[in-house]
Design a protein around this motif. Structure first.
Motif, PDB file in Angstrom:
ATOM      1  N   ILE A  32     141.534  24.353  64.535  1.00 13.50           N
ATOM      2  CA  ILE A  32     142.066  22.991  64.611  1.00 13.50           C
ATOM      3  C   ILE A  32     143.536  23.019  65.022  1.00 13.50           C
ATOM      4  N   ARG A  33     144.308  23.947  64.466  1.00 17.34           N
ATOM      5  CA  ARG A  33     145.716  24.058  64.815  1.00 17.34           C
ATOM      6  C   ARG A  33     145.877  24.374  66.302  1.00 17.34           C
ATOM      7  N   ALA A  34     145.046  25.272  66.831  1.00 18.31           N
ATOM      8  CA  ALA A  34     145.120  25.622  68.253  1.00 18.31           C
ATOM      9  C   ALA A  34     144.691  24.439  69.127  1.00 18.31           C
ATOM     10  N   MET A  35     143.666  23.697  68.698  1.00 17.22           N
ATOM     11  CA  MET A  35     143.195  22.537  69.457  1.00 17.22           C
ATOM     12  C   MET A  35     144.298  21.482  69.558  1.00 17.22           C
ATOM     13  N   LEU A  36     144.986  21.214  68.451  1.00 21.02           N
ATOM     14  CA  LEU A  36     146.044  20.208  68.462  1.00 21.02           C
ATOM     15  C   LEU A  36     147.264  20.679  69.244  1.00 21.02           C
ATOM     16  N   ALA A  37     147.555  21.966  69.215  1.00 19.48           N
ATOM     17  CA  ALA A  37     148.691  22.498  69.966  1.00 19.48           C
ATOM     18  C   ALA A  37     148.421  22.469  71.463  1.00 19.48           C
ATOM     19  N   ASP A  38     147.159  22.570  71.851  1.00 13.72           N
ATOM     20  CA  ASP A  38     146.772  22.603  73.264  1.00 13.72           C
ATOM     21  C   ASP A  38     146.551  21.194  73.833  1.00 13.72           C
ATOM     22  N   MET A  39     146.622  20.180  73.000  1.00 15.88           N
ATOM     23  CA  MET A  39     146.377  18.808  73.438  1.00 15.88           C
ATOM     24  C   MET A  39     147.470  18.373  74.418  1.00 15.88           C
ATOM     25  N   ALA A  40     147.071  17.631  75.464  1.00 16.70           N
ATOM     26  CA  ALA A  40     148.017  17.173  76.480  1.00 16.70           C
ATOM     27  C   ALA A  40     147.752  15.710  76.809  1.00 16.70           C
ATOM     28  N   SER A  44     140.952  13.176  76.403  1.00 16.13           N
ATOM     29  CA  SER A  44     140.146  12.255  75.607  1.00 16.13           C
ATOM     30  C   SER A  44     140.036  12.815  74.198  1.00 16.13           C
ATOM     31  N   VAL A  45     140.167  11.933  73.208  1.00 19.39           N
ATOM     32  CA  VAL A  45     140.124  12.371  71.818  1.00 19.39           C
ATOM     33  C   VAL A  45     139.170  11.495  71.018  1.00 19.39           C
ATOM     34  N   VAL A  46     138.700  12.053  69.911  1.00 19.58           N
ATOM     35  CA  VAL A  46     137.944  11.309  68.914  1.00 19.58           C
ATOM     36  C   VAL A  46     138.736  11.434  67.625  1.00 19.58           C
ATOM     37  N   THR A  47     139.017  10.302  66.990  1.00 14.00           N
ATOM     38  CA  THR A  47     139.780  10.324  65.751  1.00 14.00           C
ATOM     39  C   THR A  47     138.854  10.634  64.584  1.00 14.00           C
ATOM     40  N   THR A  48     139.437  10.910  63.429  1.00 14.10           N
ATOM     41  CA  THR A  48     138.636  11.196  62.246  1.00 14.10           C
ATOM     42  C   THR A  48     137.845   9.978  61.795  1.00 14.10           C
ATOM     43  N   SER A  49     138.272   8.778  62.218  1.00 17.78           N
ATOM     44  CA  SER A  49     137.531   7.562  61.871  1.00 17.78           C
ATOM     45  C   SER A  49     136.472   7.224  62.910  1.00 17.78           C
TER      46      SER A  49
END
Length: 94
Positions: A32-40, A44-49
């Motif tokens: 998860i930490r790597a996924m968020l660090a690689d976000m640009a 497209s994202v899906v939120t926790t909600s």
């Protein structure tokens, strides 16, 4: 002999608990930490909600996500609220 056997069982149980509980949790946190660090911007994202959106700005701890087709719904949120990231597809010229 009884104390030694009990100590060996304790070590074995701790090792089993580490490999079944702690290690997978740490691997997931690292993913998860790597996924968020690689976000640009543009991903497209899906939120926790469960909302789908597109990242339009990123700061150190927050992101601004645009939801819907009307392009007027821009919501700032914490990076921790992002559950999944799908990288933006770069169109290849043919």
């Amino acid at each position: 002999m009884s104390n030694t056997l009990m100590l060996i069982w304790m070590v074995v149980l701790i090792a089993i608990m580490y490999f079944l509980m702690i290690r997978p949790q740490k691997k997931e946190q690292n993913r998860i930490r790597a996924m968020l660090a690689d976000m640009a911007v543009g991903d497209s994202v899906v939120t926790t909600s469960g909302f789908y959106g597109v990242v339009i700005d990123i700061t150190e701890e927050d992101v601004i996500v645009e939801f819907g087709n009307n392009r007027n719904c821009r919501i700032p949120m914490r990076k921790a609220a992002i559950a999944e990231v799908e990288k933006a597809q770069i169109a290849e010229s043919e």
